[in-house]
Write a protein that holds these residues in place. Structure first.
Motif, PDB file in Angstrom:
ATOM      1  N   TRP A 116       0.875  -1.172   0.000  1.00 55.89           N
ATOM      2  CA  TRP A 116       0.000   0.000   0.000  1.00 55.89           C
ATOM      3  C   TRP A 116       0.912   1.221   0.000  1.00 55.89           C
ATOM      4  CZ3 TRP A 116      -0.435  -3.962   3.623  1.00 55.89           C
ATOM      5  CH2 TRP A 116      -1.562  -4.773   3.502  1.00 55.89           C
ATOM      6  N   SER A 117       0.759   2.099  -0.985  1.00 57.15           N
ATOM      7  CA  SER A 117       1.667   3.248  -1.033  1.00 57.15           C
ATOM      8  C   SER A 117       0.932   4.534  -1.371  1.00 57.15           C
ATOM      9  CB  SER A 117       2.788   3.002  -2.049  1.00 57.15           C
ATOM     10  OG  SER A 117       2.346   3.206  -3.359  1.00 57.15           O
ATOM     11  N   ILE A 118       1.484   5.607  -0.817  1.00 59.50           N
ATOM     12  CA  ILE A 118       0.973   6.955  -1.083  1.00 59.50           C
ATOM     13  C   ILE A 118       2.174   7.859  -1.337  1.00 59.50           C
ATOM     14  CG2 ILE A 118      -0.254   8.953  -0.141  1.00 59.50           C
ATOM     15  CD1 ILE A 118      -1.829   6.986   1.607  1.00 59.50           C
ATOM     16  N   ILE A 119       2.154   8.544  -2.474  1.00 56.47           N
ATOM     17  CA  ILE A 119       3.220   9.489  -2.828  1.00 56.47           C
ATOM     18  C   ILE A 119       2.773  10.892  -2.434  1.00 56.47           C
ATOM     19  CG2 ILE A 119       4.448  10.540  -4.774  1.00 56.47           C
ATOM     20  CD1 ILE A 119       4.394   7.773  -6.098  1.00 56.47           C
ATOM     21  N   ASP A 120       3.677  11.687  -1.905  1.00 56.99           N
ATOM     22  CA  ASP A 120       3.386  13.057  -1.489  1.00 56.99           C
ATOM     23  C   ASP A 120       3.330  13.961  -2.719  1.00 56.99           C
ATOM     24  OD1 ASP A 120       3.092  15.495  -0.282  1.00 56.99           O
ATOM     25  OD2 ASP A 120       4.898  15.353   0.944  1.00 56.99           O
ATOM     26  N   LYS A 121       2.225  13.890  -3.425  1.00 61.51           N
ATOM     27  CA  LYS A 121       2.019  14.676  -4.650  1.00 61.51           C
ATOM     28  C   LYS A 121       2.003  16.170  -4.353  1.00 61.51           C
ATOM     29  CE  LYS A 121      -1.124  15.057  -8.593  1.00 61.51           C
ATOM     30  NZ  LYS A 121      -2.373  14.544  -9.190  1.00 61.51           N
ATOM     31  N   ALA A 122       1.499  16.557  -3.192  1.00 59.02           N
ATOM     32  CA  ALA A 122       1.442  17.979  -2.820  1.00 59.02           C
ATOM     33  C   ALA A 122       2.837  18.595  -2.775  1.00 59.02           C
ATOM     34  CB  ALA A 122       0.727  18.160  -1.489  1.00 59.02           C
ATOM     35  N   ALA A 123       3.834  17.831  -2.326  1.00 57.08           N
ATOM     36  CA  ALA A 123       5.209  18.345  -2.285  1.00 57.08           C
ATOM     37  C   ALA A 123       5.714  18.643  -3.693  1.00 57.08           C
ATOM     38  CB  ALA A 123       6.130  17.342  -1.597  1.00 57.08           C
ATOM     39  N   ILE A 124       5.367  17.803  -4.642  1.00 54.36           N
ATOM     40  CA  ILE A 124       5.775  18.024  -6.039  1.00 54.36           C
ATOM     41  C   ILE A 124       5.055  19.247  -6.601  1.00 54.36           C
ATOM     42  CG2 ILE A 124       5.859  17.027  -8.355  1.00 54.36           C
ATOM     43  CD1 ILE A 124       5.831  14.240  -6.928  1.00 54.36           C
ATOM     44  N   GLU A 125       3.759  19.363  -6.319  1.00 56.24           N
ATOM     45  CA  GLU A 125       2.985  20.518  -6.783  1.00 56.24           C
ATOM     46  C   GLU A 125       3.587  21.816  -6.254  1.00 56.24           C
ATOM     47  OE1 GLU A 125      -1.443  18.485  -7.160  1.00 56.24           O
ATOM     48  OE2 GLU A 125      -0.774  19.230  -5.213  1.00 56.24           O
ATOM     49  N   GLU A 126       3.973  21.820  -4.994  1.00 60.41           N
ATOM     50  CA  GLU A 126       4.571  23.018  -4.384  1.00 60.41           C
ATOM     51  C   GLU A 126       5.887  23.380  -5.068  1.00 60.41           C
ATOM     52  OE1 GLU A 126       6.670  24.074  -0.193  1.00 60.41           O
ATOM     53  OE2 GLU A 126       4.750  23.039  -0.084  1.00 60.41           O
ATOM     54  N   GLN A 127       6.718  22.409  -5.345  1.00 65.94           N
ATOM     55  CA  GLN A 127       7.992  22.673  -6.016  1.00 65.94           C
ATOM     56  C   GLN A 127       7.774  23.205  -7.429  1.00 65.94           C
ATOM     57  OE1 GLN A 127      10.901  19.326  -5.355  1.00 65.94           O
ATOM     58  NE2 GLN A 127       9.182  18.637  -4.082  1.00 65.94           N
ATOM     59  N   LEU A 128       6.815  22.636  -8.136  1.00 64.17           N
ATOM     60  CA  LEU A 128       6.529  23.100  -9.497  1.00 64.17           C
ATOM     61  C   LEU A 128       5.970  24.525  -9.484  1.00 64.17           C
ATOM     62  CD1 LEU A 128       5.067  19.870 -11.126  1.00 64.17           C
ATOM     63  CD2 LEU A 128       7.376  20.824 -11.379  1.00 64.17           C
ATOM     64  N   ALA A 129       5.150  24.840  -8.478  1.00 65.47           N
ATOM     65  CA  ALA A 129       4.616  26.198  -8.368  1.00 65.47           C
ATOM     66  C   ALA A 129       5.736  27.205  -8.129  1.00 65.47           C
ATOM     67  CB  ALA A 129       3.577  26.262  -7.235  1.00 65.47           C
ATOM     68  N   ARG A 130       6.711  26.839  -7.305  1.00 66.81           N
ATOM     69  CA  ARG A 130       7.860  27.738  -7.072  1.00 66.81           C
ATOM     70  C   ARG A 130       8.663  27.934  -8.352  1.00 66.81           C
ATOM     71  NH1 ARG A 130       8.820  24.803  -1.977  1.00 66.81           N
ATOM     72  NH2 ARG A 130      10.507  23.740  -3.075  1.00 66.81           N
ATOM     73  N   VAL A 131       8.807  26.907  -9.155  1.00 70.99           N
ATOM     74  CA  VAL A 131       9.546  27.017 -10.426  1.00 70.99           C
ATOM     75  C   VAL A 131       8.823  27.975 -11.351  1.00 70.99           C
ATOM     76  CG1 VAL A 131      10.197  25.765 -12.515  1.00 70.99           C
ATOM     77  CG2 VAL A 131      10.664  24.771 -10.278  1.00 70.99           C
ATOM     78  N   VAL A 132       7.503  27.836 -11.430  1.00 70.11           N
ATOM     79  CA  VAL A 132       6.717  28.716 -12.304  1.00 70.11           C
ATOM     80  C   VAL A 132       6.836  30.169 -11.849  1.00 70.11           C
ATOM     81  CG1 VAL A 132       4.345  29.309 -12.998  1.00 70.11           C
ATOM     82  CG2 VAL A 132       5.085  26.919 -13.034  1.00 70.11           C
ATOM     83  N   LEU A 133       6.775  30.393 -10.535  1.00 69.06           N
ATOM     84  CA  LEU A 133       6.914  31.764 -10.015  1.00 69.06           C
ATOM     85  C   LEU A 133       8.311  32.336 -10.303  1.00 69.06           C
ATOM     86  CD1 LEU A 133       5.065  31.524  -6.582  1.00 69.06           C
ATOM     87  CD2 LEU A 133       4.315  32.746  -8.639  1.00 69.06           C
ATOM     88  N   SER A 134       9.318  31.518 -10.196  1.00 64.25           N
ATOM     89  CA  SER A 134      10.672  32.002 -10.425  1.00 64.25           C
ATOM     90  C   SER A 134      10.956  32.265 -11.902  1.00 64.25           C
ATOM     91  CB  SER A 134      11.711  31.027  -9.870  1.00 64.25           C
ATOM     92  OG  SER A 134      11.733  29.858 -10.639  1.00 64.25           O
TER      93      SER A 134
END
Length: 136
Positions: A116-134
């Motif tokens: 049973w696995s869960i990936i922290d997708k929110a952490a990836i979304e946050e990093q991608l949002a910072r890239v877009v802002l930068s």
């Protein structure tokens, strides 16, 4: 199987994944393995892993936390990778991202039968949002 057996077996399984040693996967994974409630069998599980490696060529499993209560193993795995194209429906497109996967395993006959696995997708979304802002 004892508590002392499970941790080394699990670490050998992770080493097998990191080495892409698919021929020996059956030493660690049961023939009737299930992933998140879906019966994949060993061949389907291997196909899933091979697809992960195709999507994420630099895939490396780093065990950050490991807890064992026979017949179960719980792990927090860390990934610092650059997936090609979309990953989990997110436009990663080769950018380096770091994220965790929380995963639980049930063993039978010294091999993984249930995952049973869960990936922290929110952490990836946050990093991608910072890239877009930068990039603005």
């Amino acid at each position: 199987m004892t508590l002392d057996d499970l941790a080394p077996i699990y670490r050998d399984y992770i080493a097998c994944l990191n080495a892409r040693d698919w021929e020996n996967l059956g030493r660690f994974v049961h023939a009737d393995v299930r992933h998140n409630g879906i019966a994949l069998g060993l061949d389907g599980y291997q196909c899933m892993l091979e697809n992960d490696v195709e999507q994420i060529p630099d895939l490396f499993f780093e065990v950050r936390i490991l807890a064992v209560t026979e017949p179960h193993v719980a792990a927090r795995l860390w990934f610092d990778v650059a997936p090609k194209g979309e990953f989990l429906g997110l436009p990663v497109n080769g950018r380096k991202v770091g994220f965790a996967e929380n995963v639980f395993y049930a063993f039978r006959d010294d091999r993984i039968q249930e995952v049973w696995s869960i990936i922290d997708k929110a952490a990836i979304e946050e990093q991608l949002a910072r890239v877009v802002l930068s990039e603005r």
